[in-house]
Scaffold this motif. Structure first.
Motif, PDB file in Angstrom:
ATOM      1  N   LEU A 162       0.821  -1.210   0.000  1.00  0.00           N
ATOM      2  CA  LEU A 162       0.000   0.000   0.000  1.00  0.00           C
ATOM      3  C   LEU A 162       0.852   1.256   0.000  1.00  0.00           C
ATOM      4  N   ASN A 163       1.899   1.274   0.773  1.00  0.00           N
ATOM      5  CA  ASN A 163       2.720   2.484   0.872  1.00  0.00           C
ATOM      6  C   ASN A 163       3.457   2.797  -0.420  1.00  0.00           C
ATOM      7  N   ARG A 164       3.617   1.801  -1.276  1.00  0.00           N
ATOM      8  CA  ARG A 164       4.211   2.068  -2.587  1.00  0.00           C
ATOM      9  C   ARG A 164       3.224   2.761  -3.512  1.00  0.00           C
ATOM     10  N   ARG A 165       1.927   2.629  -3.215  1.00  0.00           N
ATOM     11  CA  ARG A 165       0.920   3.165  -4.123  1.00  0.00           C
ATOM     12  C   ARG A 165       0.192   4.381  -3.591  1.00  0.00           C
ATOM     13  N   LEU A 166      -0.187   4.359  -2.306  1.00  0.00           N
ATOM     14  CA  LEU A 166      -1.067   5.392  -1.784  1.00  0.00           C
ATOM     15  C   LEU A 166      -0.336   6.725  -1.641  1.00  0.00           C
ATOM     16  N   SER A 167      -1.125   7.802  -1.770  1.00  0.00           N
ATOM     17  CA  SER A 167      -0.557   9.151  -1.776  1.00  0.00           C
ATOM     18  C   SER A 167      -0.377   9.722  -0.389  1.00  0.00           C
ATOM     19  N   GLY A 168      -0.932   9.118   0.625  1.00  0.00           N
ATOM     20  CA  GLY A 168      -0.837   9.666   1.979  1.00  0.00           C
ATOM     21  C   GLY A 168      -2.175  10.064   2.541  1.00  0.00           C
ATOM     22  N   GLU A 169      -3.148  10.328   1.682  1.00  0.00           N
ATOM     23  CA  GLU A 169      -4.487  10.681   2.143  1.00  0.00           C
ATOM     24  C   GLU A 169      -5.456   9.517   2.004  1.00  0.00           C
ATOM     25  N   GLU A 170      -4.995   8.423   1.446  1.00  0.00           N
ATOM     26  CA  GLU A 170      -5.827   7.234   1.299  1.00  0.00           C
ATOM     27  C   GLU A 170      -5.409   6.210   2.350  1.00  0.00           C
ATOM     28  N   PHE A 171      -6.352   5.369   2.728  1.00  0.00           N
ATOM     29  CA  PHE A 171      -6.044   4.330   3.700  1.00  0.00           C
ATOM     30  C   PHE A 171      -7.064   3.211   3.582  1.00  0.00           C
ATOM     31  N   VAL A 172      -6.775   2.122   4.277  1.00  0.00           N
ATOM     32  CA  VAL A 172      -7.636   0.946   4.263  1.00  0.00           C
ATOM     33  C   VAL A 172      -7.800   0.461   5.700  1.00  0.00           C
ATOM     34  N   THR A 173      -9.024   0.448   6.205  1.00  0.00           N
ATOM     35  CA  THR A 173      -9.274  -0.194   7.496  1.00  0.00           C
ATOM     36  C   THR A 173      -9.464  -1.691   7.236  1.00  0.00           C
ATOM     37  N   ALA A 174      -8.983  -2.507   8.156  1.00  0.00           N
ATOM     38  CA  ALA A 174      -9.049  -3.948   7.921  1.00  0.00           C
ATOM     39  C   ALA A 174      -8.903  -4.715   9.223  1.00  0.00           C
ATOM     40  N   VAL A 175      -9.453  -5.914   9.221  1.00  0.00           N
ATOM     41  CA  VAL A 175      -9.214  -6.903  10.276  1.00  0.00           C
ATOM     42  C   VAL A 175      -8.632  -8.143   9.619  1.00  0.00           C
ATOM     43  N   LEU A 176      -7.497  -8.602  10.133  1.00  0.00           N
ATOM     44  CA  LEU A 176      -6.894  -9.850   9.701  1.00  0.00           C
ATOM     45  C   LEU A 176      -7.082 -10.864  10.816  1.00  0.00           C
ATOM     46  N   ALA A 177      -7.391 -12.089  10.451  1.00  0.00           N
ATOM     47  CA  ALA A 177      -7.601 -13.131  11.453  1.00  0.00           C
ATOM     48  C   ALA A 177      -6.922 -14.416  11.017  1.00  0.00           C
ATOM     49  N   GLU A 178      -6.437 -15.156  12.010  1.00  0.00           N
ATOM     50  CA  GLU A 178      -5.843 -16.468  11.773  1.00  0.00           C
ATOM     51  C   GLU A 178      -6.485 -17.454  12.733  1.00  0.00           C
ATOM     52  N   ALA A 179      -7.091 -18.506  12.194  1.00  0.00           N
ATOM     53  CA  ALA A 179      -7.792 -19.492  13.017  1.00  0.00           C
ATOM     54  C   ALA A 179      -6.867 -20.650  13.362  1.00  0.00           C
ATOM     55  N   HIS A 180      -6.908 -21.049  14.632  1.00  0.00           N
ATOM     56  CA  HIS A 180      -6.091 -22.161  15.102  1.00  0.00           C
ATOM     57  C   HIS A 180      -6.993 -23.320  15.511  1.00  0.00           C
ATOM     58  N   PRO A 181      -6.654 -24.537  15.096  1.00  0.00           N
ATOM     59  CA  PRO A 181      -7.494 -25.696  15.443  1.00  0.00           C
ATOM     60  C   PRO A 181      -7.653 -25.897  16.944  1.00  0.00           C
ATOM     61  N   GLY A 182      -6.746 -25.322  17.727  1.00  0.00           N
ATOM     62  CA  GLY A 182      -6.824 -25.483  19.174  1.00  0.00           C
ATOM     63  C   GLY A 182      -7.938 -24.700  19.833  1.00  0.00           C
ATOM     64  N   GLY A 183      -8.697 -23.919  19.064  1.00  0.00           N
ATOM     65  CA  GLY A 183      -9.823 -23.195  19.644  1.00  0.00           C
ATOM     66  C   GLY A 183      -9.550 -21.742  19.925  1.00  0.00           C
TER      67      GLY A 183
END
Length: 369
Positions: free
Chosen positions: A227-248
């Protein structure tokens, strides 16, 4: 962020039934030329030859050019001419100046209507081509999520704020890789093609990094670099990343995004809030520390709903926000797709009109391994 709903395979669905609205509009517009000519004929018969309403029969072919094809426009023009001749005979105007002027007027409007119809049909074909391309782009940008990913079941929904929209800045993805199941739900700041380009960039980087990086933080760092290679500084992306583990458990990274909602197997509802807020992706110029991973329990029977702000910021006609926490009981169906569809329909009913922002929802259910 463009009608629509994705479950299994992307298929945008607008907030209201566009097909029903269009069908009703087509029926009204299709009947309008005949209604107008009937009214003109009735008025002319009731008032006599002194007023001269016959030329208004040209309204028939004029309105005919709005829907249908060239043949239909010509047919309605011929009907208008026949009515004009009949009324001229009735009023003893045939061959006289008023009768001749009505025939000339109707013929001219019919010719113009035919040209307008041909141009409209050409534009409709071009628009259909554009929509077809957009649909293909949608399938590339937001691919179908797997119904089963590791020990999870998944369903996704996308409701567009605009009936004709196909792609936009809301994004989601589910990737099963060597490190397990990884998920992203995000919202690009802004609209239009730039938002689509940014969403495509984020998804491309995530799909690659989710397979390669051993840690979730490594995935987020790859997104930041892209993103930092492309965005101009006034653009952004809100996001949630998740990783599921079989252990619960679930590991989460929240970049300024609405906190996911967890519905426990026992019915308890809670939000997976991060301990400390963090800026969105693409804000490297702020020189602040990014989010820290945090872990939540996610045991068999639990559900987690990741969504964009178009869901919780959807307002009804009185300005009340959508009460997501109060409506999670709608997710009771055994089929995750049916459960998410029930929630989506409730969201649409709450707004009772076009959404102001696209609404994406991703539902994950933990099942026994």
């Amino acid at each position: 962020m463009t009608s629509g709903r994705y479950q299994g395979s992307p298929a945008p669905e607008p907030v209201k039934s566009v097909s029903q609205t269009n069908r009703r509009s087509q029926l009204i517009m299709g009947a309008l030329p005949f209604v107008m000519m009937a009214i003109v004929a009735a008025v002319d018969l009731s008032t006599g030859p002194g007023v001269g309403y016959i030329s208004l029969l040209a309204l028939g072919p004029a309105f005919a050019s709005l829907v249908g094809g060239v043949r239909r426009t010509l047919l309605i023009g011929l009907i208008a001419l026949a009515l004009s001749v009949a009324l001229s005979l009735y009023n003893d105007l045939l061959g006289r100046r008023p009768g001749n002027m009505s025939l000339i007027t109707i013929s001219g409007v019919t010719a113009a209507g035919v040209l307008a119809t041909r141009e409209r049909q050409r534009r409709e074909r071009e628009l259909a081509d554009v929509r077809s391309i957009a649909a293909v782009a949608q399938n590339v940008l937001l691919r179908p999520v797997p119904r089963r990913a590791g020990h999870l079941r998944a369903a996704v929904s996308y409701t567009s704020a605009k009936a004709e929209a196909r792609i936009g800045g809301d994004l989601y993805e589910v990737v099963t890789g060597p490190s397990g199941v990884r998920v992203i739900v995000g919202d690009v700041q802004g609209k239009g093609l730039e938002a689509v380009e940014t969403a495509a960039l984020v998804l491309g980087a995530f799909r690659e990094a989710a397979h390669d990086e051993p840690e979730l933080l490594g995935v987020s760092e790859r997104l930041e670099k892209a993103l930092n290679r492309r965005l101009s500084g006034e653009e952004f992306v809100t996001a949630v990343l998740a990783e599921a583990h079989p252990g619960g458990t679930l590991t989460l990274l929240n970049y300024g995004h609405p906190a996911p909602l967890i519905l426990r197997a026992n019915g308890k509802v809670e939000f997976a809030e991060p301990k400390e807020p963090a800026p969105p992706l693409g804000m490297a110029m702020l020189a602040v520390e990014g989010p820290r991973p945090y872990t939540v329990r996610f045991e068999p029977g639990d559900q987690i709903l990741l969504y964009t702000d178009g869901v919780v910021e959807a307002r009804d006609r009185k300005g009340h926000f959508y009460p997501l926490e109060e409506r999670v009981s709608l997710l009771k169906d055994d089929d995750p797709e049916a459960a998410l569809e029930a929630l989506r329909r409730d969201l649409v009913a709450h707004v009772d009109g076009p959404l102001h922002d696209d609404a994406a929802m991703l539902l994950l259910r933990s099942r026994d391994a």
